[in-house]
Scaffold this active site. Structure first.
Site, mmCIF file in Angstrom:
data_model
loop_
_atom_site.group_PDB
_atom_site.id
_atom_site.type_symbol
_atom_site.label_atom_id
_atom_site.label_comp_id
_atom_site.label_asym_id
_atom_site.label_seq_id
_atom_site.Cartn_x
_atom_site.Cartn_y
_atom_site.Cartn_z
ATOM 1 N N ASN A 151 0.798 -1.237 0.000
ATOM 2 C CA ASN A 151 0.000 0.000 0.000
ATOM 3 C C ASN A 151 0.829 1.284 0.000
ATOM 4 O OD1 ASN A 151 0.747 -0.433 2.648
ATOM 5 N ND2 ASN A 151 -1.205 0.229 3.514
ATOM 6 N N GLU A 249 4.925 -4.056 12.351
ATOM 7 C CA GLU A 249 3.928 -2.990 12.195
ATOM 8 C C GLU A 249 2.743 -3.632 11.495
ATOM 9 O OE1 GLU A 249 1.559 -0.733 10.963
ATOM 10 O OE2 GLU A 249 2.964 0.191 9.546
ATOM 11 N N CYS A 283 -3.008 1.525 7.120
ATOM 12 C CA CYS A 283 -3.227 0.907 8.426
ATOM 13 C C CYS A 283 -3.563 1.928 9.496
ATOM 14 C CB CYS A 283 -2.028 0.059 8.817
ATOM 15 S SG CYS A 283 -0.497 0.913 8.577
ATOM 16 N N GLU A 460 9.064 3.074 14.014
ATOM 17 C CA GLU A 460 9.749 3.490 12.785
ATOM 18 C C GLU A 460 9.628 4.995 12.649
ATOM 19 O OE1 GLU A 460 7.715 0.971 9.805
ATOM 20 O OE2 GLU A 460 9.524 -0.229 9.888
#
Ligand code: ADP
Length: 483
Positions: A151, A249, A283, A460
């Site tokens: 994505n 993640e 997300c 991150e």
């Protein structure tokens, strides 16, 4: 510049051992854009060989030199923004303006990490014994495997790659099967700016085979993964035998709380930014809007007005804001969630149907707003990953927090209020790794992105990202008396 459709292993551009390939399709049209190598376990092993061979010299390269190369890759991406944006839109369908935005965002991680690398520092710790001195060193964990989703085909790579390389870790990247071309192009730019052979390897192909090869190899000391919770759990299980470090993640299920004192126009604008970016396939995009009962209808009206104005079409067409969903499976999931919500009494205020785009596949869904979301619905429990926004109402702050936290996920959350005390209180009470206060787009290279609960762990972005790629070692020294 030519677009690479082969894999980068140890500085060589190679095909798969078997010569087999798989097609990369444009999700808008199902046209084949390119074919790339279908690699498996043996190529994964060779990519790890290459990274392991590169480790001693890359680790010994000064942080300043490594940082300069990482930053140079970021600049090269910006110089080649149109090629990269075209590849992103081509293979994942998102509108071109969003794809250009992603390239800037992706390059930002390299710029940040390139600058942060030389600032990694150890400590001198005062020991309890007078004849001791303790110092800490922070050293690269070693070879890292980076497994990324489709994505954000550029940004999900660079936010792992930047800190890994800047900390001295060579990498093997396995991009998503649905969107590998952007990754291969970033690898060719890395080669052009002088990142040494073996430091960055990219292989495409069978996810389970490559994944098994990477998790089973003791030389891989860390896996950084972005993707589904299901695959995250699998990687964790597979990594147990060699005790790898992990950053996961995983999925999200973001609530947005809109309080009675919120600026409703601002809230509606920010909810639109969060929800409909990449057609709702992110997300951190909002899955549930929880609005105070006194502002629920006024907010719904504002959202409907904005949603009606969204232009659906091919991402490559200027002005389009909602592109195709990535796959038929994605469309099927969104429609299942919608049908379930309707059957349980939700009212669709706008959208939700398919849109026929001339010359395209049947994969475009009209942006949708519905009300009457309740805890029994799939939309309350699962990530919808599509352009559907559901609303529910609450009567007080405590109830709003309870509803928001009623999910196994814990990635992003949002709240809208003008009350400073409430901003603090609610931010502290939300069980999520990220809170956007009057802010629908909180992600940025400077901030520590990541989740809790079933959304995973590890961060991150920002200086926190560096810790993920460094081991702490301490050296204890005995200091004797003079003479
Ligand atoms: P999504 O639903 O976003 O496609 P996935 O978790 O399926 O999320 O995919 C994210 C990444 O994980 C992709 O690169 C995919 O190829 C990879 N992947 C999927 N299955 C495995 C596996 N068994 N081992 C390693 N990687 C995997």
């Amino acid at each position: 510049m030519t677009i690479r459709t082969d894999n980068l292993i140890g500085g060589g551009w190679v095909r798969s051992d078997s010569g087999r390939e798989f097609d990369v399709l444009d999700p808008a049209t199902d046209e084949v854009i390119a074919s790339v190598p279908l690699c498996g376990r043996s190529e994964a092993g060779r990519a790890v060989d290459a990274a392991a061979s590169a480790l001693p010299s890359w680790r010994a390269t000064t942080p300043a030199d490594r940082g300069a190369l990482v930053a140079a890759l970021g600049r090269a991406m910006l110089e080649d923004i149109e090629t990269l944006a075209g590849l992103i839109t081509g293979e994942c369908g998102k509108p071109l303006t969003e794809a250009r935005g992603e390239v800037g965002y992706a390059a930002g991680f390299l710029e940040w990490a390139g600058a942060e690398g030389p600032r990694v520092m150890g400590e001198v710790i005062l020991a309890s014994a007078s004849d001791r001195r303790i110092v800490t060193l922070r050293q690269p964990v070693g070879v890292c495997a980076l497994i990324t989703p489709w994505n954000f085909p550029a940004a999900m790579i660079t936010r792992k790659l930047g800190p890994a390389l800047a900390c001295g870790c060579p990498v093997v990247i396995k991009p998503a099967e649905l969107a590998p071309l952007t990754a291969l192009h970033i690898a060719s730019l890395a080669e052009r700016v002088g990142i040494p052979a073996g430091v960055m390897n990219v292989i495409t192909g069978d996810a389970a085979e490559i994944g098994g090869g990477l998790t089973g190899d003791a030389r891989v000391r860390k896996i950084s993964f972005t993707g589904s919770t299901e695959v995250g759990r699998l990687l964790m299980r597979e990594s147990a035998a060699t005790l790898k470090r992990l950053s996961l993640e995983l999925g999200g299920h973001a609530p947005a709380l809109v309080f009675e004192d919120a600026d409703l126009d601002l809230a509606a604008d920010q909810i639109m930014v969060s929800k409909f970016r990449n057609a709702g396939q992110t997300c951190i995009c909002i899955n549930r809007v929880l609005a105070h009962e006194s502002v629920h209808d006024a907010l719904a009206e504002r959202l409907v007005e904005r949603v009606r104005a969204l232009k659906v079409g091919r991402g490559s067409e200027e002005g389009v804001e909602i592109g195709p969903l990535i796959s038929d499976r994605g469309v099927e999931k969104v429609e299942r969630h919608l049908a379930d919500a309707r059957a349980s009494g939700a009212a669709v205020l706008v959208g939700g149907g398919r849109v026929a785009v001339p010359g395209c596949a049947d994969r475009f869904i009209e942006a949708c707003v519905l009300t009457g979301l309740t805890p029994g619905m799939l939309m309350w429990r699962e990530e919808t990953f599509g352009p559907v926004l559901g609303l529910a109402s609450f009567s007080d702050e405590a109830q709003a927090i309870e509803m928001a936290n009623d999910t196994d996920y814990g990635l992003a959350s949002y709240l809208f209020t003008r009350d400073l005390s409430r901003s603090w209180r609610v931010s502290e009470a939300l069980d999520f790794g990220i809170v956007g206060v009057n802010d629908g787009a909180p992600s940025t290279p400077q901030a520590p992105f990541g989740g809790i609960k079933q959304s995973g762990f590890g961060r991150e972005g920002g200086h926190h990202a560096m810790d993920e790629y460094l081991d702490v070692k301490y050296v204890s020294m005995r200091v004797g008396d003079e003479g």
